[in-house]
Design a protein around this motif. Sequence first.
Motif, mmCIF file in Angstrom:
data_model
loop_
_atom_site.group_PDB
_atom_site.id
_atom_site.type_symbol
_atom_site.label_atom_id
_atom_site.label_comp_id
_atom_site.label_asym_id
_atom_site.label_seq_id
_atom_site.Cartn_x
_atom_site.Cartn_y
_atom_site.Cartn_z
ATOM 1 N N LEU A 64 0.807 -1.222 0.000
ATOM 2 C CA LEU A 64 0.000 0.000 0.000
ATOM 3 C C LEU A 64 0.838 1.270 0.000
ATOM 4 O O LEU A 64 0.287 2.360 -0.199
ATOM 5 C CB LEU A 64 -0.922 0.008 1.232
ATOM 6 N N TRP A 65 2.129 1.156 0.203
ATOM 7 C CA TRP A 65 2.992 2.343 0.312
ATOM 8 C C TRP A 65 2.987 3.134 -0.983
ATOM 9 O O TRP A 65 3.145 2.589 -2.068
ATOM 10 C CB TRP A 65 4.409 1.896 0.656
ATOM 11 N N ASN A 66 2.799 4.441 -0.847
ATOM 12 C CA ASN A 66 2.735 5.320 -2.018
ATOM 13 C C ASN A 66 3.470 6.615 -1.697
ATOM 14 O O ASN A 66 2.921 7.531 -1.091
ATOM 15 C CB ASN A 66 1.271 5.607 -2.385
ATOM 16 N N PRO A 67 4.755 6.713 -2.085
ATOM 17 C CA PRO A 67 5.541 7.901 -1.752
ATOM 18 C C PRO A 67 5.096 9.101 -2.558
ATOM 19 O O PRO A 67 4.312 8.943 -3.497
ATOM 20 C CB PRO A 67 6.970 7.464 -2.133
ATOM 21 N N PRO A 68 5.569 10.307 -2.246
ATOM 22 C CA PRO A 68 6.611 10.630 -1.270
ATOM 23 C C PRO A 68 6.070 10.775 0.135
ATOM 24 O O PRO A 68 4.861 10.816 0.332
ATOM 25 C CB PRO A 68 7.136 11.980 -1.790
ATOM 26 N N PRO A 69 6.959 10.865 1.143
ATOM 27 C CA PRO A 69 6.487 11.058 2.514
ATOM 28 C C PRO A 69 5.946 12.462 2.711
ATOM 29 O O PRO A 69 6.354 13.401 2.019
ATOM 30 C CB PRO A 69 7.755 10.832 3.351
ATOM 31 N N PRO A 70 5.046 12.638 3.656
ATOM 32 C CA PRO A 70 4.519 13.984 3.928
ATOM 33 C C PRO A 70 5.571 14.847 4.613
ATOM 34 O O PRO A 70 6.522 14.329 5.207
ATOM 35 C CB PRO A 70 3.335 13.709 4.866
ATOM 36 N N PRO A 71 5.422 16.174 4.534
ATOM 37 C CA PRO A 71 6.375 17.057 5.225
ATOM 38 C C PRO A 71 6.357 16.821 6.734
ATOM 39 O O PRO A 71 5.349 16.415 7.302
ATOM 40 C CB PRO A 71 5.872 18.464 4.880
ATOM 41 N N VAL A 72 7.485 17.076 7.352
ATOM 42 C CA VAL A 72 7.633 16.890 8.794
ATOM 43 C C VAL A 72 7.786 18.256 9.453
ATOM 44 O O VAL A 72 8.640 19.047 9.058
ATOM 45 C CB VAL A 72 8.861 16.008 9.116
ATOM 46 N N GLU A 73 6.944 18.529 10.423
ATOM 47 C CA GLU A 73 7.073 19.770 11.174
ATOM 48 C C GLU A 73 8.291 19.687 12.093
ATOM 49 O O GLU A 73 8.595 18.636 12.651
ATOM 50 C CB GLU A 73 5.812 20.012 12.017
ATOM 51 N N GLU A 74 8.986 20.783 12.221
ATOM 52 C CA GLU A 74 10.168 20.798 13.081
ATOM 53 C C GLU A 74 9.810 20.458 14.522
ATOM 54 O O GLU A 74 10.603 19.846 15.248
ATOM 55 C CB GLU A 74 10.836 22.169 13.006
ATOM 56 N N SER A 75 8.617 20.832 14.943
ATOM 57 C CA SER A 75 8.204 20.535 16.318
ATOM 58 C C SER A 75 8.028 19.045 16.549
ATOM 59 O O SER A 75 8.188 18.560 17.674
ATOM 60 C CB SER A 75 6.899 21.269 16.633
ATOM 61 N N GLU A 76 7.704 18.296 15.477
ATOM 62 C CA GLU A 76 7.536 16.845 15.609
ATOM 63 C C GLU A 76 8.832 16.153 15.990
ATOM 64 O O GLU A 76 8.815 15.100 16.631
ATOM 65 C CB GLU A 76 7.021 16.243 14.294
ATOM 66 N N LEU A 77 9.962 16.726 15.576
ATOM 67 C CA LEU A 77 11.248 16.100 15.840
ATOM 68 C C LEU A 77 11.592 16.089 17.323
ATOM 69 O O LEU A 77 12.447 15.310 17.753
ATOM 70 C CB LEU A 77 12.350 16.834 15.067
ATOM 71 N N ARG A 78 10.940 16.933 18.097
ATOM 72 C CA ARG A 78 11.211 16.989 19.537
ATOM 73 C C ARG A 78 10.185 16.196 20.339
ATOM 74 O O ARG A 78 10.225 16.215 21.578
ATOM 75 C CB ARG A 78 11.220 18.452 19.999
ATOM 76 N N LYS A 79 9.269 15.519 19.665
ATOM 77 C CA LYS A 79 8.221 14.769 20.350
ATOM 78 C C LYS A 79 8.370 13.272 20.062
ATOM 79 O O LYS A 79 9.026 12.861 19.122
ATOM 80 C CB LYS A 79 6.832 15.253 19.888
ATOM 81 N N TRP A 80 7.728 12.479 20.909
ATOM 82 C CA TRP A 80 7.661 11.044 20.709
ATOM 83 C C TRP A 80 6.771 10.745 19.507
ATOM 84 O O TRP A 80 5.761 11.394 19.332
ATOM 85 C CB TRP A 80 7.098 10.371 21.967
ATOM 86 N N PRO A 81 7.120 9.808 18.615
ATOM 87 C CA PRO A 81 8.261 8.892 18.703
ATOM 88 C C PRO A 81 9.486 9.327 17.910
ATOM 89 O O PRO A 81 10.508 8.659 17.949
ATOM 90 C CB PRO A 81 7.678 7.619 18.102
ATOM 91 N N LEU A 82 9.393 10.457 17.166
ATOM 92 C CA LEU A 82 10.511 10.817 16.293
ATOM 93 C C LEU A 82 11.771 11.146 17.078
ATOM 94 O O LEU A 82 12.879 10.854 16.620
ATOM 95 C CB LEU A 82 10.113 11.996 15.399
ATOM 96 N N ASN A 83 11.625 11.763 18.245
ATOM 97 C CA ASN A 83 12.827 12.085 19.019
ATOM 98 C C ASN A 83 13.556 10.812 19.454
ATOM 99 O O ASN A 83 14.787 10.792 19.569
ATOM 100 C CB ASN A 83 12.461 12.941 20.235
ATOM 101 N N PHE A 84 12.796 9.735 19.677
ATOM 102 C CA PHE A 84 13.403 8.452 20.050
ATOM 103 C C PHE A 84 13.998 7.748 18.830
ATOM 104 O O PHE A 84 15.100 7.197 18.898
ATOM 105 C CB PHE A 84 12.354 7.558 20.722
ATOM 106 N N MET A 85 13.280 7.780 17.706
ATOM 107 C CA MET A 85 13.751 7.114 16.501
ATOM 108 C C MET A 85 14.961 7.813 15.895
ATOM 109 O O MET A 85 15.803 7.168 15.261
ATOM 110 C CB MET A 85 12.618 7.052 15.464
ATOM 111 N N GLU A 86 15.056 9.128 16.073
ATOM 112 C CA GLU A 86 16.170 9.876 15.515
ATOM 113 C C GLU A 86 17.377 9.919 16.444
ATOM 114 O O GLU A 86 18.432 10.416 16.057
ATOM 115 C CB GLU A 86 15.725 11.310 15.199
ATOM 116 N N SER A 87 17.232 9.393 17.644
ATOM 117 C CA SER A 87 18.298 9.466 18.629
ATOM 118 C C SER A 87 19.474 8.561 18.243
ATOM 119 O O SER A 87 19.298 7.391 17.882
ATOM 120 C CB SER A 87 17.778 9.063 20.012
ATOM 121 N N LYS A 88 20.690 9.104 18.327
ATOM 122 C CA LYS A 88 21.884 8.308 18.081
ATOM 123 C C LYS A 88 22.117 7.293 19.198
ATOM 124 O O LYS A 88 22.736 6.250 18.974
ATOM 125 C CB LYS A 88 23.104 9.234 17.953
#
Length: 338
Positions: A208-232
Motif C-alpha cells: 500500500l505504500w505510495n511515496p513521497p512522505p509527507p512534510p515533517v514539522e520541526e516541532s515533531e522532531l522533539r516529540k515522541w516517537p521521532l525524538n526516540f527514533m532519531e536518537s543516536k
Amino acid sequence: MMAKANLISCNFSTLPHLPLKNQNSRTSLQPHNPQLTLLPYRITMATRFSTCFKKPLFVKTNNTPSLKGSIVHICHSSMNQENVKNENEVENGNGNGNGGNERDWTTSILLLLLWAGLMYYVFFLAPNQTPSSDVYYLKKLLNLKGDDGFRMNQVLVSLWYIMGLWPLTYSMLLLPTGRSSKSKVPVWPFLILSCFGGAYVLLPYFVLWNPPPPPVEESELRKWPLNFMESKITAAVSLAAGIGIITYAGLAGGNEWTEFYQYFRESKFIHVTSIDFTLLSTFAPFWVYNDMTARKWFDKGSWLLPISLIPFLGPSLYLLLRPSLSTIAISQNSVEPK
C-alpha cells in the motif's frame, strides 16, 4: 518573508535575428503561471523499486518562507511553449509521467502475490512435525518455564532475540521517511504488529505504500516517537545489542548449528521465524536507500548501501551514521533567501 514577493523568471531559447525594419517591434510574450513549489533543494529520485519517483523529505521549520499570495511569472519565447507545457504537465501531476496522479501498481501486485504465497506456505506447506515442542520452545524463550535442566539451542536463542530488534530497526527506517503522503494508510499500526508478525505484517504496508512522505514539522522532531527514533543513542544501543547477539550465535559450535538445522526442518515455529528473518534482511537495504535519498545523503552515504546487505548489522550501522532530520532542517534554513 516571501509572502507578497513578485518573482519573475524568464527562460528564452535562442531567438532568430530580426530584420532591421522590425527593430522597433516587440515580440509578444504571454505570461505563464504554473503552480510550482519554490524549494531550492528540490531534486527528483527513483524510490519505489524504479517504478515511482519521489521528492526529498521536506522538514518544515519556523523560518520556512510562506508562498501564499506570491506571484510567479515564467516568460517563455513562442518557440519553446510546447516544451514548457510538457514540463509543467509532469510538474503538476497532469501528464503521463510518474509524477502524475496515476500509479504504477506493478510492484504492489508483485508484493501482494509474494505475501499471498508466503501466507499459503506458512499455513499449509511449512513443516509441522513437532507442534508440542514448538509450544515448549516458545514458553522457554518467553521465560514462562522454569529451569527444568533443558538447555536451549544457542542459535535459536540468538534468532529469537535478534527478531526482537528488527521492529525497532524498521521503525527507525520507516518513520518518517517511509510514510505515504498519497495514501491514507498509516504506517504505525503495521510497525506495532510487526513485533508479533515480523515481515508477514509489514508486507501489506509495502503493498500500500505510495511515496513521497509527507512534510515533517520541526516541532515533531522533539516529540515522541521521532525524538526516540532519531536518537543516536537508540541507534548505538541497537547496533551494540545486535553485535552481541550475532557474536553469541557465531560462537556456537558445529553441533549447535546442526541441531538448529534439524529444528528448521521439523519445527513450524523455527521454520517460519527463520524465513521471517530472511525477509526482513532482504527488504532492509531498499528502505535504507529510501531513507538515504529522502535525507539527501545519497552522495555521501552511498557506500553504506552494500554494507546494508549484511543482515541487521548493515542497516543498524546506517542508522547510527545517517544525518538527523534536525540537521537537515538547519541546512534548509541556511539556503533560504533573506
